[in-house]
Design a protein around this motif. Structure first.
Motif, PDB file in Angstrom:
ATOM      1  N   UNK A   1       0.842  -1.166   0.000  1.00 20.74           N
ATOM      2  CA  UNK A   1       0.000   0.000   0.000  1.00 20.74           C
ATOM      3  C   UNK A   1       0.890   1.233   0.000  1.00 20.74           C
ATOM      4  N   UNK A   2       0.668   2.102  -0.950  1.00 20.76           N
ATOM      5  CA  UNK A   2       1.517   3.273  -1.159  1.00 20.76           C
ATOM      6  C   UNK A   2       1.562   4.181   0.064  1.00 20.76           C
ATOM      7  N   UNK A  10       5.171   5.251   9.149  1.00 20.37           N
ATOM      8  CA  UNK A  10       5.683   4.104   9.905  1.00 20.37           C
ATOM      9  C   UNK A  10       6.003   4.430  11.363  1.00 20.37           C
ATOM     10  N   UNK A  11       6.631   5.548  11.689  1.00 18.77           N
ATOM     11  CA  UNK A  11       6.855   5.833  13.105  1.00 18.77           C
ATOM     12  C   UNK A  11       5.542   5.922  13.896  1.00 18.77           C
ATOM     13  N   UNK A  68       9.314  -4.923   4.275  1.00 18.84           N
ATOM     14  CA  UNK A  68       8.397  -3.917   3.748  1.00 18.84           C
ATOM     15  C   UNK A  68       7.464  -3.429   4.862  1.00 18.84           C
ATOM     16  N   UNK A  69       7.020  -2.190   4.789  1.00 19.24           N
ATOM     17  CA  UNK A  69       6.100  -1.670   5.807  1.00 19.24           C
ATOM     18  C   UNK A  69       4.819  -2.503   5.949  1.00 19.24           C
ATOM     19  N   UNK A  70       4.383  -3.107   4.863  1.00 20.56           N
ATOM     20  CA  UNK A  70       3.178  -3.939   4.913  1.00 20.56           C
ATOM     21  C   UNK A  70       3.324  -5.112   5.875  1.00 20.56           C
ATOM     22  N   UNK A 108       7.331 -11.284   6.886  1.00 15.91           N
ATOM     23  CA  UNK A 108       8.359 -10.927   5.903  1.00 15.91           C
ATOM     24  C   UNK A 108       8.645 -12.101   4.963  1.00 15.91           C
ATOM     25  N   UNK A 109       8.693 -13.284   5.522  1.00 16.18           N
ATOM     26  CA  UNK A 109       8.937 -14.470   4.688  1.00 16.18           C
ATOM     27  C   UNK A 109       7.784 -14.718   3.725  1.00 16.18           C
TER      28      UNK A 109
END
Length: 199
Positions: A1-2, A10-11, A68-70, A108-109
């Motif tokens: 997601x952009x 993110x913070x 990734x942030x997702x 993440x994986x």
């Protein structure tokens, strides 16, 4: 997601997610103390509470995991699924850190094309590789290997987090400007006042 790629998001997401997990942990710690029944002990439970705060731990994971942030939203989905499937293992201050590192690593994986191995995540999380392997296995079985997160589910969880982040912003950031800043002339102001009185 952009939207997650925005450096300012993110913070805030990490701060809110850690705050949420700390509140859940504290609540479950109180329940644990007053419960007459014994709760299950799992591989996620530490012998003592870690000295690092949940927020600092999550910031550490974000800094070093390079996922990734997702992954953080999906990790939140996984934690929710895990607690629903494993009601005898509520998130508390003895297991929240291990659950966090494991859920982020698994997400993440599952999501990212490039990710670090278990030994790296173990170092980031401050545990042994052997323990990380065991946590991953137990987490996957606890989830019933249900790792797929549909776009609708992802959007629902992210929207909830976004809404809560907005509600918890300091008041100075969301204050409505004073009335003198509004731009309409005296005639419009009089008309506005009459409409308010009529209602």
């Amino acid at each position: 997601m952009a939207e997650l790629e925005n450096p300012g998001v993110m913070p805030k997401l990490i701060a809110f997610l850690s705050s949420l997990l700390e509140r859940v942990s504290e609540s479950n710690d109180l329940t644990r103390r007053v419960a007459t029944q014994s709760q299950s002990v799992s591989v996620f439970d530490g012998l003592s509470r870690p000295s690092i705060t949940v927020q600092s731990y999550l910031e550490r994971i974000f800094k070093y995991a390079n996922c990734s942030p997702s992954c953080f939203v999906v990790a939140y989905v996984y934690l929710d699924r895990f607690t629903h499937r494993q009601p005898s293992l509520p998130i508390n201050s003895f297991n929240v850190h291990r659950l966090l590192i494991t859920s982020v690593m698994v997400s993440a994986k599952f999501l990212d094309d490039r990710y670090y191995n278990n030994a790296y995540y173990a170092k980031v999380g401050g545990i042994s590789t052997k323990e990380m392997n065991l946590l991953e296995l137990d987490f996957l079985f606890g989830l019933g290997f249900d790792l797929n997160v549909t776009p609708n589910t992802f959007h629902a969880y992210f929207s909830y987090l976004k809404k809560e982040m907005t509600l918890l912003q300091p008041l100075s950031l969301v204050l409505v400007p004073p009335r003198s800043v509004l731009t309409f002339n005296d005639e419009e102001a009089s008309h506005q006042q009459q409409q308010q009185l009529a209602v």
